[in-house]
Design an enzyme around this catalytic site. Sequence first.
Site, mmCIF file in Angstrom:
data_model
loop_
_atom_site.group_PDB
_atom_site.id
_atom_site.type_symbol
_atom_site.label_atom_id
_atom_site.label_comp_id
_atom_site.label_asym_id
_atom_site.label_seq_id
_atom_site.Cartn_x
_atom_site.Cartn_y
_atom_site.Cartn_z
ATOM 1 N N ASP A 89 -9.798 -8.310 -1.752
ATOM 2 C CA ASP A 89 -9.946 -6.880 -2.040
ATOM 3 C C ASP A 89 -11.423 -6.607 -2.269
ATOM 4 O O ASP A 89 -11.970 -6.959 -3.320
ATOM 5 C CB ASP A 89 -9.140 -6.491 -3.287
ATOM 6 C CG ASP A 89 -7.627 -6.556 -3.081
ATOM 7 O OD1 ASP A 89 -7.181 -7.173 -2.092
ATOM 8 O OD2 ASP A 89 -6.890 -6.005 -3.919
ATOM 9 N N LYS A 154 -7.467 0.762 -0.575
ATOM 10 C CA LYS A 154 -7.005 0.620 -1.959
ATOM 11 C C LYS A 154 -7.721 1.666 -2.803
ATOM 12 O O LYS A 154 -8.912 1.918 -2.608
ATOM 13 C CB LYS A 154 -7.309 -0.807 -2.439
ATOM 14 C CG LYS A 154 -7.014 -1.086 -3.909
ATOM 15 C CD LYS A 154 -7.296 -2.561 -4.236
ATOM 16 C CE LYS A 154 -7.289 -2.829 -5.730
ATOM 17 N NZ LYS A 154 -7.591 -4.244 -6.058
ATOM 18 N N LYS A 183 -2.851 0.618 -0.842
ATOM 19 C CA LYS A 183 -2.593 -0.011 -2.141
ATOM 20 C C LYS A 183 -3.018 0.927 -3.265
ATOM 21 O O LYS A 183 -4.155 1.394 -3.292
ATOM 22 C CB LYS A 183 -3.335 -1.348 -2.246
ATOM 23 C CG LYS A 183 -3.161 -2.034 -3.612
ATOM 24 C CD LYS A 183 -3.805 -3.417 -3.624
ATOM 25 C CE LYS A 183 -3.845 -3.999 -5.033
ATOM 26 N NZ LYS A 183 -4.457 -5.341 -5.082
#
Length: 223
Positions: A89, A154, A183
Amino acid sequence: MNIAKMIDHTLLKPNATKSEIEKLCNEAKEYGFASVCINPCFVDLAYSMLKDTDVKVCTVIGFPLGANTIETKVFEAVEAVKKGATEVDMVLNISMLKSGDYDYVKKEIEEVVKAVKSYGDIVVKVILETCYLTVEEKVKACQLTKEAGADFVKTSTGFGPGGATVEDVKLMRQAVGENFGVKASGGVRTAEDAKAMIEAGANRIGASAGVKIVEEWNKLKMS
């Protein structure tokens, strides 16, 4: 719906201890979470505990500010993958995005994607830190992420002044289309929170309250 399989069981606080990471990994095995999301220094520990399970090891890159150079992010991502991470990430460069230097932002994501995917089927999620962005910047960041070959957008690091919102998740889903990951992370603490994010378009949830979310979900028999 198996809610546990949609959760990255997360512990990113700066004072996390080894024993807390071990507990996180044991919970992930017990509940069957999608992954554990941990700081890079714990990747080898998490991998040693989870290598014979379905739980993935996820770590964070350029975290939490996104202000490292491209070369640093690439090195950090590759090192994590070599130690056993299969999901990364990365925080995009918020300053460059807000400066309108979209070529830089896209190149940075492309370089990380290219580097880690040379090691196999590594999932790359790009953290936008939506609390700092205008609607136009959020949409542009989603477009750049998709064009650069990443797998997910995300919402948040959890370290900024705001986390995931239903409005942002809806906007991000609209921007990336159907066949792409979204996400939601930052402030998702209950089964109701998780359900709202999923209904808005999220297909992964980042949360430190994963156990609580699953237990509430099962008790309420949500679908």
